[in-house]
Design an enzyme around this catalytic site. Structure first.
Site, PDB file in Angstrom:
ATOM      1  CB  CYS A 100      59.082  39.324  53.945  1.00 45.70           C
ATOM      2  SG  CYS A 100      60.207  39.989  52.718  1.00 45.70           S
ATOM      3  CB  CYS A 104      60.111  39.362  45.179  1.00 44.71           C
ATOM      4  SG  CYS A 104      59.514  38.336  46.465  1.00 44.71           S
ATOM      5  CB  THR A 191      63.259  43.525  51.809  1.00 44.53           C
ATOM      6  OG1 THR A 191      62.240  44.397  52.259  1.00 44.53           O
ATOM      7  CG2 THR A 191      62.803  42.091  51.963  1.00 44.53           C
ATOM      8  CD  GLU A 257      61.932  44.602  57.063  1.00 47.33           C
ATOM      9  OE1 GLU A 257      62.017  44.761  58.296  1.00 47.33           O
ATOM     10  OE2 GLU A 257      61.259  43.675  56.563  1.00 47.33           O
ATOM     11  CG  HIS A 292      58.542  45.079  44.784  1.00 44.73           C
ATOM     12  ND1 HIS A 292      59.015  43.784  44.884  1.00 44.73           N
ATOM     13  CD2 HIS A 292      58.623  45.589  46.029  1.00 44.73           C
ATOM     14  CE1 HIS A 292      59.354  43.532  46.136  1.00 44.73           C
ATOM     15  NE2 HIS A 292      59.118  44.610  46.854  1.00 44.73           N
ATOM     16  CE1 TYR A 296      55.499  44.302  47.861  1.00 43.80           C
ATOM     17  CE2 TYR A 296      54.095  44.524  49.775  1.00 43.80           C
ATOM     18  CZ  TYR A 296      55.306  44.745  49.143  1.00 43.80           C
ATOM     19  OH  TYR A 296      56.310  45.406  49.805  1.00 43.80           O
ATOM     20  CB  CYS A 298      54.735  37.467  49.144  1.00 39.46           C
ATOM     21  SG  CYS A 298      54.651  39.224  49.559  1.00 39.46           S
ATOM     22  CD  GLU A 446      57.768  43.941  53.128  1.00 37.56           C
ATOM     23  OE1 GLU A 446      57.392  42.827  53.534  1.00 37.56           O
ATOM     24  OE2 GLU A 446      58.909  44.165  52.711  1.00 37.56           O
TER      25      GLU A 446
HETATM   26  C1  LIG Z   1      58.928  46.406  55.669  1.00 36.79           C
HETATM   27  C2  LIG Z   1      59.367  47.232  54.495  1.00 36.79           C
HETATM   28  C3  LIG Z   1      60.231  46.691  53.555  1.00 36.79           C
HETATM   29  C4  LIG Z   1      60.685  47.448  52.477  1.00 36.79           C
HETATM   30  N1  LIG Z   1      61.579  46.903  51.587  1.00 36.79           N
HETATM   31  C5  LIG Z   1      62.123  47.693  50.619  1.00 36.79           C
HETATM   32  C6  LIG Z   1      63.147  47.186  49.738  1.00 36.79           C
HETATM   33  O1  LIG Z   1      63.552  46.035  49.825  1.00 36.79           O
HETATM   34  N2  LIG Z   1      63.675  48.013  48.814  1.00 36.79           N
HETATM   35  C7  LIG Z   1      63.268  49.293  48.694  1.00 36.79           C
HETATM   36  O2  LIG Z   1      63.805  49.999  47.852  1.00 36.79           O
HETATM   37  N3  LIG Z   1      62.320  49.816  49.513  1.00 36.79           N
HETATM   38  C8  LIG Z   1      61.741  49.040  50.463  1.00 36.79           C
HETATM   39  N4  LIG Z   1      60.762  49.559  51.292  1.00 36.79           N
HETATM   40  C9  LIG Z   1      60.490  50.981  51.205  1.00 36.79           C
HETATM   41  C10 LIG Z   1      59.134  51.386  50.691  1.00 36.79           C
HETATM   42  O3  LIG Z   1      59.111  51.403  49.297  1.00 36.79           O
HETATM   43  C11 LIG Z   1      58.867  52.775  51.335  1.00 36.79           C
HETATM   44  O4  LIG Z   1      58.563  52.547  52.707  1.00 36.79           O
HETATM   45  C12 LIG Z   1      57.757  53.544  50.658  1.00 36.79           C
HETATM   46  O5  LIG Z   1      58.147  53.950  49.382  1.00 36.79           O
HETATM   47  C13 LIG Z   1      57.361  54.775  51.501  1.00 36.79           C
HETATM   48  O6  LIG Z   1      58.492  55.561  51.772  1.00 36.79           O
HETATM   49  P1  LIG Z   1      58.814  56.007  53.278  1.00 36.79           P
HETATM   50  O7  LIG Z   1      58.804  54.794  54.137  1.00 36.79           O
HETATM   51  O8  LIG Z   1      60.048  56.824  53.249  1.00 36.79           O
HETATM   52  O9  LIG Z   1      57.564  56.862  53.737  1.00 36.79           O
HETATM   53  P2  LIG Z   1      57.317  58.400  53.532  1.00 36.79           P
HETATM   54  O10 LIG Z   1      57.843  58.840  52.206  1.00 36.79           O
HETATM   55  O11 LIG Z   1      57.808  59.141  54.706  1.00 36.79           O
HETATM   56  O12 LIG Z   1      55.736  58.419  53.472  1.00 36.79           O
HETATM   57  C14 LIG Z   1      54.918  58.640  54.617  1.00 36.79           C
HETATM   58  C15 LIG Z   1      53.637  59.319  54.148  1.00 36.79           C
HETATM   59  O13 LIG Z   1      53.947  60.590  53.580  1.00 36.79           O
HETATM   60  C16 LIG Z   1      53.391  60.675  52.248  1.00 36.79           C
HETATM   61  N5  LIG Z   1      54.350  61.429  51.424  1.00 36.79           N
HETATM   62  C17 LIG Z   1      55.669  61.162  51.226  1.00 36.79           C
HETATM   63  N6  LIG Z   1      56.222  62.078  50.397  1.00 36.79           N
HETATM   64  C18 LIG Z   1      55.250  62.931  50.068  1.00 36.79           C
HETATM   65  C19 LIG Z   1      55.194  64.097  49.238  1.00 36.79           C
HETATM   66  N7  LIG Z   1      56.276  64.547  48.597  1.00 36.79           N
HETATM   67  N8  LIG Z   1      54.008  64.739  49.123  1.00 36.79           N
HETATM   68  C20 LIG Z   1      52.902  64.277  49.766  1.00 36.79           C
HETATM   69  N9  LIG Z   1      52.896  63.187  50.556  1.00 36.79           N
HETATM   70  C21 LIG Z   1      54.048  62.526  50.718  1.00 36.79           C
HETATM   71  C22 LIG Z   1      53.239  59.234  51.779  1.00 36.79           C
HETATM   72  O14 LIG Z   1      52.242  59.099  50.780  1.00 36.79           O
HETATM   73  C23 LIG Z   1      52.861  58.525  53.081  1.00 36.79           C
HETATM   74  O15 LIG Z   1      51.493  58.657  53.333  1.00 36.79           O
HETATM   75  C24 LIG Z   1      60.253  48.784  52.338  1.00 36.79           C
HETATM   76  C25 LIG Z   1      59.367  49.321  53.278  1.00 36.79           C
HETATM   77  C26 LIG Z   1      58.915  48.566  54.343  1.00 36.79           C
HETATM   78  C27 LIG Z   1      57.968  49.184  55.353  1.00 36.79           C
HETATM   79  S1  SF4 Z   2      57.257  40.832  47.464  1.00 38.80           S
HETATM   80 FE1  SF4 Z   2      56.692  40.039  49.477  1.00 38.80          FE
HETATM   81  S2  SF4 Z   2      58.112  38.384  49.954  1.00 38.80           S
HETATM   82 FE2  SF4 Z   2      58.927  39.495  48.211  1.00 38.80          FE
HETATM   83  S3  SF4 Z   2      60.351  40.925  49.109  1.00 38.80           S
HETATM   84 FE3  SF4 Z   2      58.418  42.044  48.916  1.00 38.80          FE
HETATM   85  S4  SF4 Z   2      57.296  41.693  50.827  1.00 38.80           S
HETATM   86 FE4  SF4 Z   2      59.019  40.231  50.769  1.00 38.80          FE
END
Ligand SMILES: Cc1cc2nc3c(=O)[nH]c(=O)nc-3n(C[C@H](O)[C@H](O)[C@H](O)COP(=O)(O)OP(=O)(O)OC[C@H]3O[C@@H](n4cnc5c(N)ncnc54)[C@H](O)[C@@H]3O)c2cc1C
Ligand code: SF4
Length: 483
Positions: A100, A104, A191, A257, A292, A296, A298, A446
């Site tokens: 990553c 982006c 990220t 992250e 966003h 992906y 990427c 991710e």
């Molecule tokens: C490596 C990585 C990089 C990331 N980078 C960024 C970033 O740069 N900026 C950013 O803003 N975010 C970032 N994210 C966040 C990403 O958008 C969230 O992980 C994603 O939106 C899921 O939220 P959560 O991790 O809190 O999971 P959860 O919300 O806990 O979800 C877990 C499960 O529960 C379910 N669930 C959650 N809420 C509900 C509900 N109300 N009802 C029913 N089911 C539900 C989901 O569908 C999923 O199956 C990143 C995530 C990862 C893993």
């Molecule tokens: S789009 Fe891909 S490279 Fe860009 S921040 Fe997200 S995971 Fe990282």
């Protein structure tokens, strides 16, 4: 200055005064920290390639504000061609870094805000768009890396923000002053957070009136007073501390992250882009998410690296001509190119918003990201199949250097007669890195959750699909006339 070089980017990070914690301690020198450094190298690549004659067409754009040549990561898409180039840029950088490259999220936040601030002003007579364009020019002219922060910790997922036992589980405004606002909360999984000059905050959900204090968007310098970064761990991260050139798999690049905490941080008015216009939070979430999900692309570039590694492992093992291996390599390419189709399609089917910004086709962007939640896992499964078990039982690089054990490793891990054992070990470590190690954070989990978990895309697909049109077509063909 308009476009920084990679070296200038690194120097600019050294001037930041970030409050960063990792393994329970404050990190004073973030740039040279061996755990964080590979992630800085990955962002630096976005600066380096912008000066590369072979890549400048994809990596740069013309600012619609100043007419200057700028890095595409700070550009507001002005055409379908811009959207397509964005997808190509993602694949290129994924292939160059194998991880990553982080930049982006900020680009996607800028583009989403360029649409939504314009639309809020049209309804409320506010001045968010003018403020935003001024801020954008500042970002473009300084060639900043911007962190895009949407995801709140969210507490109990069944409760809306105002019903959470702890009101800080979602970012909210706690005070309005003459010269700005004070905000409190946190953003999780951010990220590239400590490699960024700026951070843009957006709401994580569509909000109702009861939650209007949570419907906020703003930008801050990443080292603003009151912001604390707590670094997330990645699988196998401490291998970077061992000092070798093999066991970490990817020698140069990585991602990171962090949890970013905002402890009553002041935001001046000229950096506030939404304040309590709760009815626009859904649009901002959806438009940021669509951009966003396109980004992906990427993962296609990282897929290129993994397919190349699997083919190399097969050749080193002497099995590359076996029919099932060839078939598995074809399958990996089929899946990877299918992902590429999705990110090119949503760009090619983009449209112009009232602000003038081009937005991707939201349905196709969601379909693309939904495929991303699955295909990299299948590509990884096939790569592990081809790599063989040594990928997870290989002794360390230090054992290869030790006089007592080196002779045994060289003898018993030799496969093809022309290939040095070290080469075989290197390629297996790279496959381990991508499918189980630090890079799997990005290539797998991710892919699943970044830009929204799979269910978020299914909801958007169900909202955007034109079911009536499909039913009309079916009924017409079989002679059902309901008029
Ligand atoms: C490596 C990585 C990089 C990331 N980078 C960024 C970033 O740069 N900026 C950013 O803003 N975010 C970032 N994210 C966040 C990403 O958008 C969230 O992980 C994603 O939106 C899921 O939220 P959560 O991790 O809190 O999971 P959860 O919300 O806990 O979800 C877990 C499960 O529960 C379910 N669930 C959650 N809420 C509900 C509900 N109300 N009802 C029913 N089911 C539900 C989901 O569908 C999923 O199956 C990143 C995530 C990862 C893993
Ligand atoms: S789009 Fe891909 S490279 Fe860009 S921040 Fe997200 S995971 Fe990282």
């Amino acid at each position: 200055m308009t476009m920084m070089t990679a070296g200038q980017y690194e120097e600019s990070l050294r001037r930041l005064n970030l409050v960063v914690y990792m393994f329970g301690k404050r990190i004073e020198n973030v740039v040279d920290d061996p755990i964080i450094r590979p992630s800085m190298n990955a962002v630096a690549k976005t600066y380096e390639l912008a000066h590369h004659p072979e890549h400048e067409d994809i990596m740069t754009a013309t600012s619609h504000i100043t007419g200057n040549t700028i890095n595409r990561f700070t550009h507001i898409h002005q055409s379908i061609e811009d959207l397509v180039k964005k997808s190509k840029m993602g694949r290129l950088l994924g292939r160059e870094t194998g991880c990553c490259f982080q930049r982006c999220v900020g680009m996607d936040a800028l583009n989403a805000l360029s649409i939504v601030t314009f639309d809020i002003d049209a309804k409320h007579g506010t001045e968010y768009y003018t403020r935003f364009v001024k801020y954008l020019e500042y970002v473009q002219e300084n060639d900043f890396t911007v962190d895009g922060a949407m995801t709140d910790p969210k507490g109990d997922r069944s409760l809306p923000p105002h019903k959470q036992p702890d009101p800080d589980q979602f970012m909210h405004v706690v005070e309005e002053k003459k010269d700005g606002i004070v905000v409190r909360g946190a953003k999780a999984h951010q990220t590239g957070a400590v490699n960024s000059h700026e951070i843009i905050i957006m709401p994580t959900l569509s909000m109702r009136e009861e939650d209007k204090d949570y419907a906020i968007s703003f930008a801050l310098p990443s080292d603003a007073e009151g912001i604390t970064y707590i670094m997330g761990r990645q699988s196998c991260d401490t291998r970077k501390l061992e000092g070798g050139t093999m066991d970490q798999g990817n020698l140069l690049f990585g991602g990171h992250e962090a949890l970013v905490v905002f402890d009553d941080v002041f935001v001046p008015w000229d950096r506030v882009f939404m304040l309590k216009e709760y009815e626009f939070s859904r649009q901002l979430v959806e438009q940021f998410a669509a951009y966003h999900r396109q980004s992906y692309a990427c993962k296609v570039g990282v897929g290129d690296v993994l397919i190349g590694a699997a083919q190399t492992a097969a050749e080193y093992n002497g099995v590359e001509k076996a029919s099932h291996i060839r078939d598995k390599i074809v399958e990996m390419n089929h899946l990877n190119e299918t992902l590429y189709c999705g990110c090119i399609a949503c760009a090619s089917e983009g449209h112009k918003e009232p602000s003038g910004t081009y937005c991707v086709n939201i349905l196709l962007a969601n379909v693309h990201k939904h495929n991303v939640t699955r295909f990299p896992y299948e590509i990884s499964r096939l790569a592990q199949d081809i790599a063989g078990g040594l990928m997870v039982t290989l002794p360390s690089e230090k054992d290869l250097q030790s006089p007592e054990t080196a002779k045994w490793l060289k003898k018993y891990f030799k496969a093809h007669r022309d290939i040095p054992t070290e080469h075989r070990m290197h390629i297996l470590r790279l496959i381990e890195n991508l499918t189980l190690g630090t890079a799997a954070t990005s290539y797998l989990t991710e892919s699943m959750h970044g830009a929204g978990s799979p269910q978020a895309q299914r909801i958007m697909i169900s909202r955007r699909i034109n079911m009536q049109e499909k039913q009309r077509a079916a009924k017409k063909l079989c002679g059902i006339d309901e008029t």
